[in-house]
Design a protein around this motif. Structure first.
Motif, PDB file in Angstrom:
ATOM      1  N   ALA A 181      -7.803   5.559  14.049  1.00  0.00           N
ATOM      2  CA  ALA A 181      -7.111   4.781  15.065  1.00  0.00           C
ATOM      3  C   ALA A 181      -5.619   4.719  14.765  1.00  0.00           C
ATOM      4  CB  ALA A 181      -7.697   3.367  15.128  1.00  0.00           C
ATOM      5  N   ASP A 182      -4.847   4.361  15.774  1.00  0.00           N
ATOM      6  CA  ASP A 182      -3.401   4.229  15.612  1.00  0.00           C
ATOM      7  C   ASP A 182      -3.026   2.965  14.856  1.00  0.00           C
ATOM      8  OD1 ASP A 182      -2.638   6.507  17.455  1.00  0.00           O
ATOM      9  OD2 ASP A 182      -3.773   5.238  18.844  1.00  0.00           O
ATOM     10  N   VAL A 183      -3.887   1.939  14.952  1.00  0.00           N
ATOM     11  CA  VAL A 183      -3.611   0.630  14.367  1.00  0.00           C
ATOM     12  C   VAL A 183      -4.772   0.236  13.463  1.00  0.00           C
ATOM     13  CG1 VAL A 183      -3.187  -1.822  14.843  1.00  0.00           C
ATOM     14  CG2 VAL A 183      -2.262  -0.074  16.393  1.00  0.00           C
ATOM     15  N   LEU A 184      -4.456  -0.241  12.268  1.00  0.00           N
ATOM     16  CA  LEU A 184      -5.458  -0.785  11.347  1.00  0.00           C
ATOM     17  C   LEU A 184      -5.296  -2.301  11.299  1.00  0.00           C
ATOM     18  CD1 LEU A 184      -5.174   1.715   8.346  1.00  0.00           C
ATOM     19  CD2 LEU A 184      -7.082   1.538   9.969  1.00  0.00           C
ATOM     20  N   VAL A 185      -6.401  -3.023  11.464  1.00  0.00           N
ATOM     21  CA  VAL A 185      -6.410  -4.482  11.362  1.00  0.00           C
ATOM     22  C   VAL A 185      -7.363  -4.839  10.225  1.00  0.00           C
ATOM     23  CG1 VAL A 185      -6.856  -6.652  12.553  1.00  0.00           C
ATOM     24  CG2 VAL A 185      -5.960  -4.705  13.831  1.00  0.00           C
ATOM     25  N   LEU A 186      -6.808  -5.334   9.128  1.00  0.00           N
ATOM     26  CA  LEU A 186      -7.569  -5.509   7.893  1.00  0.00           C
ATOM     27  C   LEU A 186      -7.520  -6.963   7.446  1.00  0.00           C
ATOM     28  CD1 LEU A 186      -6.066  -2.415   6.020  1.00  0.00           C
ATOM     29  CD2 LEU A 186      -8.062  -2.459   7.526  1.00  0.00           C
ATOM     30  N   ASP A 187      -8.683  -7.575   7.336  1.00  0.00           N
ATOM     31  CA  ASP A 187      -8.774  -8.976   6.936  1.00  0.00           C
ATOM     32  C   ASP A 187      -9.196  -9.044   5.473  1.00  0.00           C
ATOM     33  OD1 ASP A 187      -8.872 -11.709   6.906  1.00  0.00           O
ATOM     34  OD2 ASP A 187     -10.352 -11.911   8.507  1.00  0.00           O
ATOM     35  N   GLU A 188      -8.247  -9.360   4.607  1.00  0.00           N
ATOM     36  CA  GLU A 188      -8.478  -9.440   3.166  1.00  0.00           C
ATOM     37  C   GLU A 188      -9.124  -8.153   2.619  1.00  0.00           C
ATOM     38  OE1 GLU A 188      -7.385 -11.562   1.094  1.00  0.00           O
ATOM     39  OE2 GLU A 188      -6.625 -13.045   2.489  1.00  0.00           O
ATOM     40  N   PRO A 189      -8.477  -7.003   2.781  1.00  0.00           N
ATOM     41  CA  PRO A 189      -9.097  -5.746   2.345  1.00  0.00           C
ATOM     42  C   PRO A 189      -9.250  -5.623   0.839  1.00  0.00           C
ATOM     43  CG  PRO A 189      -6.812  -5.381   2.945  1.00  0.00           C
ATOM     44  CD  PRO A 189      -7.139  -6.792   3.354  1.00  0.00           C
ATOM     45  N   THR A 190      -8.480  -6.397   0.051  1.00  0.00           N
ATOM     46  CA  THR A 190      -8.602  -6.305  -1.409  1.00  0.00           C
ATOM     47  C   THR A 190      -9.659  -7.251  -1.970  1.00  0.00           C
ATOM     48  OG1 THR A 190      -6.780  -7.890  -1.663  1.00  0.00           O
ATOM     49  CG2 THR A 190      -6.207  -5.554  -1.681  1.00  0.00           C
ATOM     50  N   ASN A 191     -10.316  -8.004  -1.084  1.00  0.00           N
ATOM     51  CA  ASN A 191     -11.367  -8.921  -1.526  1.00  0.00           C
ATOM     52  C   ASN A 191     -12.478  -8.139  -2.234  1.00  0.00           C
ATOM     53  OD1 ASN A 191     -12.629 -11.406  -1.774  1.00  0.00           O
ATOM     54  ND2 ASN A 191     -13.685 -11.232   0.191  1.00  0.00           N
ATOM     55  N   HIS A 192     -12.915  -8.640  -3.381  1.00  0.00           N
ATOM     56  CA  HIS A 192     -13.986  -8.048  -4.204  1.00  0.00           C
ATOM     57  C   HIS A 192     -13.537  -6.832  -5.018  1.00  0.00           C
ATOM     58  CE1 HIS A 192     -16.858 -10.631  -2.240  1.00  0.00           C
ATOM     59  NE2 HIS A 192     -16.688 -10.047  -1.071  1.00  0.00           N
TER      60      HIS A 192
ATOM     61  N   GLU B 158      -4.759   0.936  -5.842  1.00  0.00           N
ATOM     62  CA  GLU B 158      -4.982   2.214  -5.174  1.00  0.00           C
ATOM     63  C   GLU B 158      -5.080   2.035  -3.660  1.00  0.00           C
ATOM     64  OE1 GLU B 158      -8.471   3.798  -6.990  1.00  0.00           O
ATOM     65  OE2 GLU B 158      -7.393   4.611  -8.729  1.00  0.00           O
ATOM     66  N   LEU B 159      -5.769   0.973  -3.229  1.00  0.00           N
ATOM     67  CA  LEU B 159      -5.921   0.728  -1.806  1.00  0.00           C
ATOM     68  C   LEU B 159      -4.573   0.456  -1.145  1.00  0.00           C
ATOM     69  CD1 LEU B 159      -7.274  -0.024   0.864  1.00  0.00           C
ATOM     70  CD2 LEU B 159      -7.727  -2.285  -0.080  1.00  0.00           C
ATOM     71  N   LEU B 160      -3.778  -0.419  -1.746  1.00  0.00           N
ATOM     72  CA  LEU B 160      -2.493  -0.768  -1.149  1.00  0.00           C
ATOM     73  C   LEU B 160      -1.552   0.441  -1.130  1.00  0.00           C
ATOM     74  CD1 LEU B 160      -2.071  -4.347  -2.645  1.00  0.00           C
ATOM     75  CD2 LEU B 160      -2.778  -3.718  -0.326  1.00  0.00           C
ATOM     76  N   ALA B 161      -1.607   1.265  -2.175  1.00  0.00           N
ATOM     77  CA  ALA B 161      -0.805   2.483  -2.181  1.00  0.00           C
ATOM     78  C   ALA B 161      -1.270   3.440  -1.078  1.00  0.00           C
ATOM     79  CB  ALA B 161      -0.889   3.167  -3.543  1.00  0.00           C
ATOM     80  N   LEU B 162      -2.579   3.501  -0.861  1.00  0.00           N
ATOM     81  CA  LEU B 162      -3.127   4.352   0.189  1.00  0.00           C
ATOM     82  C   LEU B 162      -2.650   3.891   1.561  1.00  0.00           C
ATOM     83  CD1 LEU B 162      -5.069   6.678   0.883  1.00  0.00           C
ATOM     84  CD2 LEU B 162      -6.928   5.007   0.894  1.00  0.00           C
ATOM     85  N   LEU B 163      -2.629   2.583   1.788  1.00  0.00           N
ATOM     86  CA  LEU B 163      -2.154   2.058   3.067  1.00  0.00           C
ATOM     87  C   LEU B 163      -0.685   2.403   3.291  1.00  0.00           C
ATOM     88  CD1 LEU B 163      -3.811  -1.481   3.209  1.00  0.00           C
ATOM     89  CD2 LEU B 163      -4.513   0.602   4.394  1.00  0.00           C
ATOM     90  N   ARG B 164       0.114   2.285   2.242  1.00  0.00           N
ATOM     91  CA  ARG B 164       1.531   2.612   2.392  1.00  0.00           C
ATOM     92  C   ARG B 164       1.713   4.099   2.695  1.00  0.00           C
ATOM     93  NH1 ARG B 164       5.153  -1.025   2.124  1.00  0.00           N
ATOM     94  NH2 ARG B 164       6.735   0.600   2.245  1.00  0.00           N
TER      95      ARG B 164
END
Length: 271
Positions: free
Chosen positions: A157-168, A176-182
């Motif tokens: 999708a063009d837009v990602l809406v993520l609610d607490e993606p680093t939870n758990h 790694e996740l936050l770097a991937l998003l950037r």
């Protein structure tokens, strides 16, 4: 694509949860929602990915009211990682991720080579390529989180809406996740509890308190000691991160701040 939220009001059982919120998520930027528990972050995000209907106000996708789009068309533009995970899937990891391709498929249509390549890449991106045959119900909380994120990636999708993606997630997988998003540079609207992570990864922040946006702007302008005291009730100093130069919040874990009214906190506004 750009998300504009205009004068959004959302209510549950007669109680207003989000009250007159205005915010933007600019194309290619990571826009963070931060605020105390119960401030309205998840409710606002649920409205963006159409799990909830607003009582008033609008959510615009490149100027088009989301209510004018069909669910399938909306799903091709907006992918979500909700905080509520639903029931346990009696599916394999790969089957869960392949669900992200549903908005592009006609009824009863099977996978093609493009779908298979996209699903494989999404699993690789979150470090779960070696687990594709496992049952989703067998996974740890962090592994499930990464699989559901891969499902959102597979949606393309063009837009990602993520609610607490680093939870758990443990600290390595958080980084790694936050770097991937950037690296993806998709328009991303994300809620985060970790203010230092938000300061590092987000291009702009919107601070929610009691259902209202009380400050908006770049992390360095928004995350001030005064705002942290008023909104979060903590004493903190904001310094420069020795490795990255980003704002780094040093909290006083011994004593809370004297908290006044968040309504008195001046908003930092950015177009």
């Amino acid at each position: 694509m750009r998300i504009d939220i205009e004068d959004l009001h959302v209510s549950y059982t007669g109680r207003t949860v989000v009250a007159g919120a205005h915010l933007i998520a600019a194309p290619g930027e990571i826009t963070g929602l931060v605020g105390p528990n119960g401030s309205g972050k998840s409710t606002l995000l649920r409205t963006v990915y159409r799990h909830l209907r607003p009582a008033a106000g609008r959510v615009l996708l490149d100027g088009t009211d989301l209510r004018e789009l069909s669910p399938a068309r909306s799903a091709r533009h907006i992918a979500a990682l909700p905080q509520e995970r639903g029931g346990d899937f009696e599916l394999t990891v790969r089957e869960v991720v392949a669900m992200g391709r549903t908005p592009y498929k006609r009824a009863f249509a099977g996978e093609d080579a493009t779908d298979r390549d996209i699903v494989a890449q999404a699993l690789a991106d979150v470090g779960m390529a070696g687990h594709s045959g496992r049952r989703f119900t067998e996974l740890s909380g962090g592994e499930r989180q990464r699989v559901l994120l891969a499902r959102a990636f597979a949606q393309q999708a063009d837009v990602l809406v993520l609610d607490e993606p680093t939870n758990h997630l443990d600290i390595r997988h958080q980084v790694e996740l936050l770097a991937l998003l950037r690296g993806r540079r998709r328009t991303t609207l994300v809620s985060l509890h970790d203010l230092n992570a938000a300061a590092s990864v987000c291009d702009r922040l919107h601070v929610l308190h009691d259902g209202r946006v009380v400050a908006s702007g770049p992390p360095r302008a928004v995350l001030t000691p005064a705002l942290l005291a008023e909104v979060f009730g903590v004493r903190a100093a904001v310094v420069e991160h020795p490795l990255t130069g980003d704002p780094l919040i040093a909290f006083d874990h011994r004593e809370p701040a004297e908290r006044g009214s968040a309504k008195d906190t001046p908003a930092v506004l950015e177009a």
